[in-house]
Motif scaffolding. Structure first.
Motif, PDB file in Angstrom:
ATOM      1  N   LEU A 108      48.935  29.052  34.390  1.00  0.00           N
ATOM      2  CA  LEU A 108      48.005  30.111  34.788  1.00  0.00           C
ATOM      3  C   LEU A 108      48.142  31.356  33.933  1.00  0.00           C
ATOM      4  O   LEU A 108      47.239  32.200  33.918  1.00  0.00           O
ATOM      5  CB  LEU A 108      48.233  30.480  36.262  1.00  0.00           C
ATOM      6  N   VAL A 109      49.237  31.488  33.207  1.00  0.00           N
ATOM      7  CA  VAL A 109      49.462  32.704  32.429  1.00  0.00           C
ATOM      8  C   VAL A 109      48.404  32.884  31.354  1.00  0.00           C
ATOM      9  O   VAL A 109      48.109  34.015  30.947  1.00  0.00           O
ATOM     10  CB  VAL A 109      50.885  32.688  31.827  1.00  0.00           C
ATOM     11  N   VAL A 110      47.803  31.802  30.874  1.00  0.00           N
ATOM     12  CA  VAL A 110      46.794  31.931  29.826  1.00  0.00           C
ATOM     13  C   VAL A 110      45.506  32.554  30.354  1.00  0.00           C
ATOM     14  O   VAL A 110      44.661  32.978  29.556  1.00  0.00           O
ATOM     15  CB  VAL A 110      46.489  30.566  29.174  1.00  0.00           C
ATOM     16  N   ALA A 111      45.335  32.622  31.647  1.00  0.00           N
ATOM     17  CA  ALA A 111      44.130  33.205  32.216  1.00  0.00           C
ATOM     18  C   ALA A 111      44.197  34.724  32.269  1.00  0.00           C
ATOM     19  O   ALA A 111      43.208  35.362  32.667  1.00  0.00           O
ATOM     20  CB  ALA A 111      43.887  32.653  33.623  1.00  0.00           C
ATOM     21  N   PHE A 112      45.307  35.325  31.869  1.00  0.00           N
ATOM     22  CA  PHE A 112      45.483  36.770  31.937  1.00  0.00           C
ATOM     23  C   PHE A 112      45.624  37.335  30.523  1.00  0.00           C
ATOM     24  O   PHE A 112      46.184  36.688  29.642  1.00  0.00           O
ATOM     25  CB  PHE A 112      46.725  37.127  32.755  1.00  0.00           C
ATOM     26  N   PRO A 113      45.151  38.542  30.288  1.00  0.00           N
ATOM     27  CA  PRO A 113      45.342  39.169  28.964  1.00  0.00           C
ATOM     28  C   PRO A 113      46.802  39.512  28.721  1.00  0.00           C
ATOM     29  O   PRO A 113      47.621  39.540  29.650  1.00  0.00           O
ATOM     30  CB  PRO A 113      44.468  40.428  29.039  1.00  0.00           C
ATOM     31  N   ALA A 114      47.131  39.804  27.462  1.00  0.00           N
ATOM     32  CA  ALA A 114      48.523  40.035  27.071  1.00  0.00           C
ATOM     33  C   ALA A 114      49.124  41.247  27.767  1.00  0.00           C
ATOM     34  O   ALA A 114      50.340  41.296  27.979  1.00  0.00           O
ATOM     35  CB  ALA A 114      48.613  40.193  25.552  1.00  0.00           C
ATOM     36  N   ASP A 115      48.301  42.231  28.123  1.00  0.00           N
ATOM     37  CA  ASP A 115      48.831  43.434  28.765  1.00  0.00           C
ATOM     38  C   ASP A 115      48.842  43.330  30.284  1.00  0.00           C
ATOM     39  O   ASP A 115      49.025  44.336  30.969  1.00  0.00           O
ATOM     40  CB  ASP A 115      48.033  44.660  28.329  1.00  0.00           C
ATOM     41  N   ARG A 116      48.633  42.125  30.801  1.00  0.00           N
ATOM     42  CA  ARG A 116      48.671  41.917  32.254  1.00  0.00           C
ATOM     43  C   ARG A 116      49.653  40.801  32.600  1.00  0.00           C
ATOM     44  O   ARG A 116      49.393  39.972  33.462  1.00  0.00           O
ATOM     45  CB  ARG A 116      47.276  41.563  32.779  1.00  0.00           C
ATOM     46  N   LEU A 117      50.790  40.816  31.958  1.00  0.00           N
ATOM     47  CA  LEU A 117      51.771  39.756  32.180  1.00  0.00           C
ATOM     48  C   LEU A 117      52.418  39.859  33.553  1.00  0.00           C
ATOM     49  O   LEU A 117      52.685  38.839  34.202  1.00  0.00           O
ATOM     50  CB  LEU A 117      52.849  39.800  31.099  1.00  0.00           C
ATOM     51  N   GLU A 118      52.696  41.059  34.002  1.00  0.00           N
ATOM     52  CA  GLU A 118      53.324  41.213  35.321  1.00  0.00           C
ATOM     53  C   GLU A 118      52.403  40.762  36.449  1.00  0.00           C
ATOM     54  O   GLU A 118      52.849  40.022  37.348  1.00  0.00           O
ATOM     55  CB  GLU A 118      53.768  42.663  35.504  1.00  0.00           C
ATOM     56  N   PRO A 119      51.118  41.140  36.466  1.00  0.00           N
ATOM     57  CA  PRO A 119      50.235  40.542  37.477  1.00  0.00           C
ATOM     58  C   PRO A 119      50.144  39.025  37.356  1.00  0.00           C
ATOM     59  O   PRO A 119      50.045  38.326  38.366  1.00  0.00           O
ATOM     60  CB  PRO A 119      48.883  41.219  37.200  1.00  0.00           C
ATOM     61  N   ALA A 120      50.185  38.509  36.124  1.00  0.00           N
ATOM     62  CA  ALA A 120      50.122  37.051  35.950  1.00  0.00           C
ATOM     63  C   ALA A 120      51.317  36.373  36.596  1.00  0.00           C
ATOM     64  O   ALA A 120      51.169  35.370  37.315  1.00  0.00           O
ATOM     65  CB  ALA A 120      50.068  36.710  34.459  1.00  0.00           C
ATOM     66  N   LEU A 121      52.504  36.927  36.370  1.00  0.00           N
ATOM     67  CA  LEU A 121      53.698  36.319  36.949  1.00  0.00           C
ATOM     68  C   LEU A 121      53.701  36.464  38.460  1.00  0.00           C
ATOM     69  O   LEU A 121      54.163  35.573  39.186  1.00  0.00           O
ATOM     70  CB  LEU A 121      54.948  36.970  36.346  1.00  0.00           C
ATOM     71  N   TYR A 122      53.150  37.569  38.968  1.00  0.00           N
ATOM     72  CA  TYR A 122      53.070  37.733  40.423  1.00  0.00           C
ATOM     73  C   TYR A 122      52.120  36.708  41.027  1.00  0.00           C
ATOM     74  O   TYR A 122      52.398  36.129  42.089  1.00  0.00           O
ATOM     75  CB  TYR A 122      52.621  39.151  40.769  1.00  0.00           C
ATOM     76  N   VAL A 123      50.995  36.472  40.368  1.00  0.00           N
ATOM     77  CA  VAL A 123      50.045  35.480  40.860  1.00  0.00           C
ATOM     78  C   VAL A 123      50.681  34.093  40.860  1.00  0.00           C
ATOM     79  O   VAL A 123      50.508  33.307  41.808  1.00  0.00           O
ATOM     80  CB  VAL A 123      48.759  35.496  40.012  1.00  0.00           C
ATOM     81  N   ILE A 124      51.432  33.769  39.816  1.00  0.00           N
ATOM     82  CA  ILE A 124      52.114  32.474  39.754  1.00  0.00           C
ATOM     83  C   ILE A 124      53.112  32.349  40.905  1.00  0.00           C
ATOM     84  O   ILE A 124      53.188  31.309  41.574  1.00  0.00           O
ATOM     85  CB  ILE A 124      52.813  32.309  38.396  1.00  0.00           C
TER      86      ILE A 124
END
Length: 1017
Positions: A116-132
């Motif tokens: 799922l991390v590829v669905a987020f931009p590079a500057d939104r890594l923390e929201p991506a990890l939270y969503v995961i």
């Protein structure tokens, strides 16, 4: 706590003839899964909102490994999936000067959720990890709710709440939320319990191994623990289920209640159910009152229109042919049952005294059970068709063999990942041995309370009401004696196993872990929730049972009152949850006694149960998050510092002509392993699979480390930069002190210096034998980091004086003599304090061996007088210093050594994915030394020679030259990949053969037991 509540009403005869459409078990399981998923996700996010943590607030969540490992790894994983890295799936050039990445993928990134991390931009890594993380918690709740309804039928809202209680346990908030890869084990446990149940009933022979494979690929470490837990569940199921009836526990009838003769003091085994409980009729008597036979079909005179026959082992919608022995029901006979909540199969428990004109006629011979615990199904209308009636159930040994087959094939399918990770652990830097020390049982009891947090004791909080229901299991006489005893014994033995060192080692695959010693606690949480479900699925336990469980809970809570892990909110939340539970229980009782409230009051009870569980989980989770942030190390949130460093590093990148090092936490990026976010090709590397040869080599050269050697940090030193071809070094000057509630900012600068190419040619080197493996990287090095750097560089560049007084006993000031203009470096791996050269600024050291190794650091320049005076300030009375901690680097000597290595080194270097090649000057002889750690998996060749395992020189790759070759090439293949692929191929062939055998079974062959309508625990 809302359970099966039913009322008896008089209804018109026309309504009696209408077919009753009941929800199918699959649909009810879906409802429970969706309900648990939604509740788990909402409460998990609500806990973050209350804590004010990112992404709902400014406070960082990046504590310990979440900030130092998982966030950087997901950043690099995103770049790799999008094709923006220098390496590939096998090799990571960004950190560790070239590290085994496939092992890290299997350790940290192999979960399907990580994509799922590829669905987020590079500057939104923390929201991506939270969503995961939230997605994994959500999946765990859904999986457990499904597993509960598979183990035993019951009201799906209760299963949903208990499934959410599992996903929101203390283990999740205290451990899993900050080590997201462990959450895959939280999901795996209920899924593996389902696979075990399929093995027991000979169902889904292909899906079972696939589930096991998915669990072991996602995270083999916690999947191993979950597999042990599922094996325990299977063993209990085999012990509590009769040989002749799939899914039926010993001593119970198809209604899930005790058989005649096992009523424990009640004649015939039956007792009228009171206080809102479901029906407690036993045996055929219960079915007789319901007007049904053991097959779920009505007896003569008790049918509603035409019965629901079975076709191919499945009940039809009632439109099929009439079944022998089933006749239409007479108008006006029998009660109409109405209720709010239903069991998992759509049936409803019935009051014992319904007075509805039951039909007591004997069932026809074709539908009469032949022996206790055997429920035949109807035969096909066509006598020439396949027999769908009762079939012999294979024995328990056969069930065990099917389970072993399922696990064997599943683990085999996961071998390409699992074996690579295992091979990586064999060569990883070993951490110091840990002796397990069990905590006091009062600490264990304290961890059952909400809001408690500690890494030294098992996190067992599952919610007060869920725990109360679990504690009712031993006292709940509505269940047969054998299941109560076996389940209670199993849970107690699992709890004891967490406190005994031999079983502790078994849970953790033979090695006591550093850090959290109770990582398997999620299995115990799952078993407690299964106990809660078994005790509550058929109705609210009677008041004496609830009082007994409440007394036991009170004793444990009282014993834990002095524990340091108890939060100030723990007992108020506990009491509030108990009060909500008492009101819910009263609503259930009143709803069962009074018809006007039979629908509203159970709904109120469900709402109270959900509110209590959600409120307790959200508040407890927020308290755990806040306490952890105050107790453990943290990294700041991502911000402009990281973004500016990444942009500057990309501009300066010149790989593979030379390396660009973004630095480590000592001057480049604010968090450990953040070089994976910044890019470049640095030394900073933190992994559970950090190779021992890499850690040992760099430690011998003066590099520092954390995590007992598994987190090697970059070293800002011109000599090591020349050795590893670091031509550009990035540095950062913070604009303000780093805070946990604000994005960090810094000024980025780049420093360039001439360095040799990545491949240099050395003469007169003595290489170990081709089969000699340098396991720790220290072979050939001495105990002086300055001398070790000169040895690997191949030139003398330091003056290393002996300070006075002797360094080993120096309490305050060291004095020495060095050439004027030389650069002074101080090296003391175990030193804690500051070192100051003359009037220069103090330089801090934080050594604490073996966990933290202080790196070599520059103190300043030698004055014209040549006198070096270093003031030491340490809180330790006798600071730990080596014999010669001071080295004076002469820049002219280093420049001459760099020119010499450049003149004889490679003229061209190419690197792509997991390969590296170089073009050498014609006639090169001696040894080509590649500035890449010689970790396991490298093969090299000179010219057209056959590739062979790479040789080594002081921990680096080395390729012997004979004067004829003008090129060298090296390739990396993760160790264990070939073996894992071979095992995986065999497992895949076995799975395909099993699938073919299952599909090609003749139509008239007996189907495996478990087809058609299933019994419950």
């Amino acid at each position: 706590m809302a359970f099966v509540l039913l009322t008896t009403e008089a209804v018109p005869a026309e309504a009696e003839r209408a077919p009753h459409h009941r929800p199918r078990p699959r649909r009810l399981r879906l409802r429970a899964a969706v309900g648990a998923a939604v509740l788990s996700c909402v409460v998990f996010c609500l806990g973050g909102v209350l804590a004010g943590s990112h992404p709902f607030g400014p406070t960082t969540r990046n504590i310990v490994d979440l900030g130092n490992q998982y966030l950087p790894y997901h950043s690099y994983w995103r770049d790799l999936l999008l094709g923006r890295t220098d390496g590939d799936l096998f090799l990571n050039w960004t950190t560790g000067y070239g590290s085994n990445f496939l092992g890290d993928v299997g350790t940290y990134l192999s979960s399907p959720f990580d994509l799922l991390v590829v669905a987020f931009p590079a500057d939104r890594l923390e929201p991506a990890l939270y969503v995961i993380t939230a997605a994994k918690v959500t999946a765990a709740g859904a999986a457990m709710a499904t597993a509960l309804l598979t183990l035993r039928r019951g009201p799906w809202p209760v299963a949903a709440v208990l499934g959410a209680a599992y996903a929101l346990s203390g283990w999740t908030f205290n451990y899993g939320a900050y080590v997201p890869m462990w959450l895959d084990g939280l999901i795996a446990f209920p899924l593996l319990c389902l696979a075990a149940e399929w093995s027991r009933t000979a169902r889904r022979p292909v899906l079972g191994p696939l589930v096991v494979a998915l669990a072991w690929i996602a995270n083999f470490y916690t999947a191993y623990m979950a597999t042990i837990g599922a094996a325990i569940v299977l063993a209990v199921r085999l012990l509590t289920t009769e040989e002749g009836a799939p899914g039926l526990p010993a001593g119970e009838t198809r209604t899930g209640l005790r058989r005649p003769g096992e009523g424990e003091g009640h004649p015939g085994g039956a007792r009228p159910r009171r206080y809102g409980e479901g029906s407690r009729l036993t045996g055929s008597r219960a079915a007789e009152r319901a007007g049904e036979t053991g097959t779920g079909l009505r007896r003569s005179g008790g049918g509603e229109g035409r019965a629901r026959p079975y076709e191919d082992g499945r009940p039809t919608d009632g439109a099929g042919p009439a079944v022998e022995g089933v006749v239409p029901r007479r108008p006006g006979k029998g009660p109409r049952l109405a209720g709010l909540l239903s069991c998992g199969d759509g049936t409803r428990s019935r009051p014992s005294g319904d007075g509805g004109g039951e039909d007591r006629s004997r069932p026809s011979r074709s539908l009469r059970p032949s022996r206790p615990g055997w429920w035949p199904t109807a035969r096909a209308a066509d006598k020439g068709g396949p027999r769908t009636g009762p079939r012999p159930r294979p024995g328990k040994v056969a069930a065990l063999m099917r389970a072993v087959r399922t696990v064997g094939i599943g683990v085999g399918l996961a071998s390409p990942v699992f074996v690579v990770v295992h091979a990586g652990t064999q060569v990883a830097d070993p951490t110091p041995a840990v002796t397990f020390a069990a905590v006091d049982w009062t600490e264990v009891f304290a961890r059952l309370l909400p809001g408690t947090a500690s890494v030294a004791s098992p996190a067992l909080h599952i919610g007060t009401l869920a725990l109360l229901l679990a504690l009712t299991l031993p006292f709940n006489r509505a269940l047969a004696l054998r299941p109560r005893l076996v389940w209670t014994a199993a849970i107690c033995l699992v709890a004891l196993s967490t406190q005994w060192e031999p079983t502790h080692l078994l849970w953790h695959a033979g090695a006591s872990p550093n850090g959290i010693p109770y990582r398997q606690a999620f299995v115990l949480c799952g078993l407690l929730l299964i106990a809660a479900w078994l005790s509550a699925a058929q109705g609210l336990p009677r008041p004496p049972v609830l009082l007994a469980a409440g007394g036991l809970l009170a004793v444990m809570a009282f014993a834990a009152r002095g524990s340091t892990v108890v939060d100030r909110w723990s007992y108020p939340v506990l009491l509030a949850a108990l009060a909500a539970g008492a009101v819910a229980a009263a609503a259930v009782v009143l709803g069962g006694r009074y018809a006007p409230g039979s629908r509203v009051l159970p709904a109120v009870a469900v709402v109270l149960l959900v509110a209590a569980q959600a409120g307790e989980g959200a508040l407890g989770g927020s308290r755990v998050e806040r306490r952890q942030l105050a107790q453990v190390s943290w990294a700041p949130p991502l911000g402009p510092w990281h973004e500016d460093m990444a942009r500057a590093t990309a501009r300066e990148d010149a790989w593979p002509r030379h390396r660009t090092d973004p630095g480590g936490a000592d001057g480049g990026v604010p968090g450990g392993n953040d070089s994976m976010i910044a890019g470049g090709q640095g030394a900073d590397h933190y992994s559970s699979l950090t190779a021992e040869i890499y850690s040992g080599t760099l430690s011998s050269l003066g590099f520092g480390h954390y995590a007992k050697g598994r987190h090697v940090v970059s070293l800002d030193n011109p000599v090591t930069d020349a050795i590893f071809s670091v031509g550009t070094r990035m540095r950062a000057t913070p604009s303000a002190p780093v805070r946990l509630d604000a994005p960090p900012r810094a000024t980025i600068t780049a420093t360039h210096r001439p360095v040799p190419p990545l491949v240099t040619v050395r003469r007169d080197l003595h290489l170990p034998g081709a089969d000699g493996e340098d396991t720790d990287g220290r072979s050939g090095f001495g105990d002086d980091a300055f001398a070790n750097q000169e040895l690997l560089l191949g030139a003398r560049v330091y003056d290393v004086p002996t300070p006075t007084p002797a360094a080993a006993t120096a309490p305050g000031t060291l004095t020495a003599a060095c050439p004027a203009g030389a650069e002074v470096y101080f090296w003391a791996p175990g030193y804690r304090g500051t070192a100051t050269l003359g009037d220069a600024r103090p330089v801090a050291f934080a050594g604490k061996l073996p966990a933290v190794r202080a790196p070599m650091r520059r103190l300043g320049t030698v004055p014209a007088s040549g006198e070096v005076r270093i003031a030491l300030h340490s809180p330790d009375a006798r600071p730990a210093l080596p014999r010669r901690p001071v080295g004076c680097l002469v820049p002219e000597r280093l420049d001459a050594a760099v020119r010499q290595l450049t003149a004889t080194g490679a003229t061209r270097v190419e690197a792509s994915g997991h390969t590296l090649s170089a073009t050498l000057p014609p006639g090169s002889t001696g040894t080509a030394v590649v500035a890449v750690p010689r970790i396991s998996g490298w093969t090299c060749a000179a010219g057209d020679q056959t590739p062979a395992p790479a040789r080594r020189h002081l921990g680096l790759l080395a390729v012997p030259l004979d004067g004829t070759a003008t090129t060298i090439s090296c390739s990396f293949r993760p160790p264990g990949l070939r073996l894992g692929a071979g095992i995986g191929g065999i497992a895949l062939a076995a799975l395909l053969a099993l699938a073919w055998h299952h599909r090609s079974r003749p139509a008239n062959s007996p189907a495996p037991p478990g087809n058609g309508r299933k019994e419950f625990t």
